[in-house]
Design an enzyme around this catalytic site. Structure first.
Site, PDB file in Angstrom:
ATOM      1  N   ARG A 231     -23.922  12.530 -33.403  1.00  0.00           N
ATOM      2  CA  ARG A 231     -24.795  13.628 -33.805  1.00  0.00           C
ATOM      3  C   ARG A 231     -25.608  13.120 -34.986  1.00  0.00           C
ATOM      4  NH1 ARG A 231     -24.202  15.574 -29.600  1.00  0.00           N
ATOM      5  NH2 ARG A 231     -23.225  17.542 -29.009  1.00  0.00           N
ATOM      6  N   GLU A 260     -33.360  18.052 -34.421  1.00  0.00           N
ATOM      7  CA  GLU A 260     -34.020  17.664 -33.153  1.00  0.00           C
ATOM      8  C   GLU A 260     -34.858  18.826 -32.611  1.00  0.00           C
ATOM      9  OE1 GLU A 260     -30.789  16.453 -30.625  1.00  0.00           O
ATOM     10  OE2 GLU A 260     -30.202  14.841 -31.978  1.00  0.00           O
ATOM     11  N   HIS A 278     -32.385  11.937 -27.534  1.00  0.00           N
ATOM     12  CA  HIS A 278     -31.088  12.557 -27.198  1.00  0.00           C
ATOM     13  C   HIS A 278     -30.920  12.644 -25.676  1.00  0.00           C
ATOM     14  CE1 HIS A 278     -27.793  15.574 -28.617  1.00  0.00           C
ATOM     15  NE2 HIS A 278     -27.406  14.903 -27.546  1.00  0.00           N
TER      16      HIS A 278
HETATM   17  P1  NAP Z   1     -13.345  12.681 -28.338  1.00  0.00           P
HETATM   18  O1  NAP Z   1     -12.647  12.137 -27.149  1.00  0.00           O
HETATM   19  O2  NAP Z   1     -12.800  13.895 -29.000  1.00  0.00           O
HETATM   20  O3  NAP Z   1     -13.454  11.497 -29.394  1.00  0.00           O
HETATM   21  C1  NAP Z   1     -13.866  11.681 -30.706  1.00  0.00           C
HETATM   22  C2  NAP Z   1     -13.206  10.614 -31.560  1.00  0.00           C
HETATM   23  O4  NAP Z   1     -13.695  10.729 -32.897  1.00  0.00           O
HETATM   24  C3  NAP Z   1     -11.690  10.770 -31.611  1.00  0.00           C
HETATM   25  O5  NAP Z   1     -11.095   9.542 -31.284  1.00  0.00           O
HETATM   26  C4  NAP Z   1     -11.402  11.164 -33.049  1.00  0.00           C
HETATM   27  O6  NAP Z   1     -10.181  10.577 -33.476  1.00  0.00           O
HETATM   28  C5  NAP Z   1     -12.600  10.592 -33.797  1.00  0.00           C
HETATM   29  N1  NAP Z   1     -12.911  11.343 -35.012  1.00  0.00           N
HETATM   30  C6  NAP Z   1     -13.036  12.685 -35.139  1.00  0.00           C
HETATM   31  N2  NAP Z   1     -13.284  13.002 -36.422  1.00  0.00           N
HETATM   32  C7  NAP Z   1     -13.290  11.855 -37.112  1.00  0.00           C
HETATM   33  C8  NAP Z   1     -13.474  11.534 -38.477  1.00  0.00           C
HETATM   34  N3  NAP Z   1     -13.670  12.486 -39.399  1.00  0.00           N
HETATM   35  N4  NAP Z   1     -13.403  10.236 -38.845  1.00  0.00           N
HETATM   36  C9  NAP Z   1     -13.196   9.267 -37.926  1.00  0.00           C
HETATM   37  N5  NAP Z   1     -13.006   9.513 -36.609  1.00  0.00           N
HETATM   38  C10 NAP Z   1     -13.057  10.791 -36.217  1.00  0.00           C
HETATM   39  O7  NAP Z   1     -14.854  13.034 -28.003  1.00  0.00           O
HETATM   40  P2  NAP Z   1     -15.822  12.329 -26.958  1.00  0.00           P
HETATM   41  O8  NAP Z   1     -15.754  13.033 -25.668  1.00  0.00           O
HETATM   42  O9  NAP Z   1     -15.630  10.865 -27.004  1.00  0.00           O
HETATM   43  O10 NAP Z   1     -17.234  12.721 -27.630  1.00  0.00           O
HETATM   44  C11 NAP Z   1     -17.521  12.341 -28.958  1.00  0.00           C
HETATM   45  C12 NAP Z   1     -18.821  12.961 -29.439  1.00  0.00           C
HETATM   46  O11 NAP Z   1     -19.924  12.257 -28.893  1.00  0.00           O
HETATM   47  C13 NAP Z   1     -19.107  14.406 -29.064  1.00  0.00           C
HETATM   48  O12 NAP Z   1     -18.374  15.323 -29.853  1.00  0.00           O
HETATM   49  C14 NAP Z   1     -20.599  14.498 -29.296  1.00  0.00           C
HETATM   50  O13 NAP Z   1     -20.893  14.859 -30.622  1.00  0.00           O
HETATM   51  C15 NAP Z   1     -21.085  13.081 -29.022  1.00  0.00           C
HETATM   52  N6  NAP Z   1     -21.847  13.007 -27.775  1.00  0.00           N
HETATM   53  C16 NAP Z   1     -23.166  12.701 -27.820  1.00  0.00           C
HETATM   54  C17 NAP Z   1     -23.887  12.636 -26.642  1.00  0.00           C
HETATM   55  C18 NAP Z   1     -25.346  12.297 -26.653  1.00  0.00           C
HETATM   56  O14 NAP Z   1     -26.058  12.766 -25.779  1.00  0.00           O
HETATM   57  N7  NAP Z   1     -25.820  11.492 -27.589  1.00  0.00           N
HETATM   58  C19 NAP Z   1     -23.285  12.887 -25.428  1.00  0.00           C
HETATM   59  C20 NAP Z   1     -21.935  13.183 -25.410  1.00  0.00           C
HETATM   60  C21 NAP Z   1     -21.214  13.242 -26.595  1.00  0.00           C
HETATM   61  P3  NAP Z   1      -9.281  11.244 -34.635  1.00  0.00           P
HETATM   62  O15 NAP Z   1      -9.140  12.696 -34.270  1.00  0.00           O
HETATM   63  O16 NAP Z   1      -8.025  10.479 -34.594  1.00  0.00           O
HETATM   64  O17 NAP Z   1     -10.023  11.041 -35.901  1.00  0.00           O
HETATM   65  C1  8YV Z   2     -26.250  16.820 -24.196  1.00  0.00           C
HETATM   66  C2  8YV Z   2     -24.384  16.004 -25.755  1.00  0.00           C
HETATM   67  O1  8YV Z   2     -27.444  16.374 -24.750  1.00  0.00           O
HETATM   68  O2  8YV Z   2     -22.409  16.381 -24.525  1.00  0.00           O
HETATM   69  C3  8YV Z   2     -22.937  16.334 -25.633  1.00  0.00           C
HETATM   70  O3  8YV Z   2     -22.298  16.513 -26.678  1.00  0.00           O
HETATM   71  O4  8YV Z   2     -24.891  15.839 -26.811  1.00  0.00           O
HETATM   72  C4  8YV Z   2     -25.204  15.810 -24.532  1.00  0.00           C
HETATM   73  O5  8YV Z   2     -24.477  15.534 -23.413  1.00  0.00           O
HETATM   74  C5  8YV Z   2     -26.142  18.242 -24.567  1.00  0.00           C
HETATM   75  O6  8YV Z   2     -24.874  18.721 -24.676  1.00  0.00           O
HETATM   76  C6  8YV Z   2     -26.954  19.080 -23.598  1.00  0.00           C
HETATM   77  O7  8YV Z   2     -26.977  20.401 -24.028  1.00  0.00           O
END
Ligand code: NAP
Ligand code: 8YV
Length: 312
Positions: A231, A260, A278
């Site tokens: 994010r 954004e 994004h």
């Molecule tokens: P997830 O499986 O919950 O993984 C998040 C990881 O971050 C966990 O391993 C957690 O481990 C770690 N974490 C949480 N808080 C932390 C902190 N304060 N310091 C260090 N590590 C920390 O989630 P995911 O499915 O992989 O998704 C992760 C994130 O990616 C989403 O929440 C979203 O914001 C982002 N995302 C972005 C896009 C995009 O379009 N750019 C798409 C999908 C997701 P611990 O709890 O052990 O700290």
């Molecule tokens: C999408 C994301 O852009 O899954 C997330 O956390 O950031 C992306 O997959 C978004 O959620 C679409 O609304």
């Protein structure tokens, strides 16, 4: 009988079409008087389908007293007040796992493009500069470099698997150490110090606000690169911009930003940054899978069954 469901914003067209078939869909963004539309829906609506990054706050939940589920289109739920939902007994679901591969692909693409400068080289060729100025300046290899993953969760692990195929070494930091073959660092500064490329893929929200700050960027150093697919809030954006302008880090690849889609235009003139709008999960296949999961969670909850991907 079709259930009433509120959809908060225009999103993936296929998902909206499917929702229109499955539910009596109230399209909140199309309502000329939002407050009146919520009032009319309140006696019956038990499910809210959320898409996009607008806030789902306590006031919205209070406007819908029969609400049982907020189903998010996306894995990150930093825009939803989870405490308020919990206090009201409302289940929140996300689209966990449906997008792991695409987001990991995007992270690796940003690593590749940021180090190898392929987008910049493409512009160079199109501008006719290959003929006038000769070969494009040499760039930086991935093989043998260390990729530091800040947030080794579902997506982070897929990034690690891909990095291995590029012959990169992998390290990570989470608050909790995991049983994985990658080397653990106890804090973000140590991870950055030990890495050539730092990828942020934690959740957003207050706990990770500016986790990548000046101290982390200093530890990464002038030869280091940052990629943010988490994010915008996870990286201190004004500091990152300053460090890129002053060459205090080598480059950055960004998919996410503060405010954004209003990206600070100061980034646009920089040659050491690759910018994406994004779009990490934005493929037809993944968005379809996300939508189906969002709908499935709503149906399960409305049928009194356990949802598939609750947010803990
Ligand atoms: P997830 O499986 O919950 O993984 C998040 C990881 O971050 C966990 O391993 C957690 O481990 C770690 N974490 C949480 N808080 C932390 C902190 N304060 N310091 C260090 N590590 C920390 O989630 P995911 O499915 O992989 O998704 C992760 C994130 O990616 C989403 O929440 C979203 O914001 C982002 N995302 C972005 C896009 C995009 O379009 N750019 C798409 C999908 C997701 P611990 O709890 O052990 O700290
Ligand atoms: C999408 C994301 O852009 O899954 C997330 O956390 O950031 C992306 O997959 C978004 O959620 C679409 O609304």
């Amino acid at each position: 009988m079709k259930h009433d469901v509120i959809l908060t914003a225009k999103g993936h067209a296929g998902t909206q079409k499917r929702m229109e078939q499955e539910f009596n869909l109230v399209k909140l963004w199309e309502q000329p008087d939002r407050a009146a539309a919520l009032k009319a829906a309140a006696p019956k609506v038990r499910a809210l389908a959320h898409t996009g990054h607008s806030k789902v706050d306590a006031a919205l939940m209070d406007a819908l007293p029969k609400l049982e589920i907020i189903a998010n289109f996306g894995v990150g739920v930093d825009q939803i007040d989870l405490d308020a939902a919990k206090a009201r007994g409302i289940v929140v679901t996300n689209t966990a796992n449906a997008l792991n591969d695409c987001v990991a692909d995007c992270a690796i693409a940003l690593v590749l493009n940021t180090l190898r400068k392929f987008p910049q080289a493409d512009k160079y060729l199109r501008a006719g500069r290959w003929k006038t100025d000769g070969t494009y300046p040499f760039t930086t290899s991935l093989g043998g470099k260390t990729l530091g993953i800040l947030g080794l969760g579902r997506i982070g692990e897929e990034i690690a698997n891909r990095a291995k195929a590029f012959k990169m070494k992998v390290r990570y930091h989470n608050r909790n150490r995991k049983d994985v073959p990658w080397t653990y660092d106890p804090d973000p500064v140590t991870l950055a110090k030990n890495s050539d490329v730092l990828v942020a893929i934690t959740p957003g929200g207050p706990e990770t606000d500016k986790l990548v700050n000046a101290a982390v960027l200093d530890a990464l150093g002038p030869q280091g690169y940052v990629v943010n697919v988490a994010r915008g809030s996870v990286v201190d954006q004004p500091v990152l911009l300053k460090y890129l302008q002053e060459g205090k880090i080598a480059g950055a690849g960004l998919d996410v930003y503060y405010d954004e889609p209003n990206v600070d235009p100061a980034f646009f003139g920089l040659d050491n940054v690759v910018l994406l709008p994004h779009m990490a999960s934005a493929t037809n296949e993944t968005r379809t899978a996300m939508g189906l999961l969002q709908i499935e969670n709503i149906q399960l909850k409305l049928d009194g069954e356990a949802v598939k991907t609750p947010v803990v």
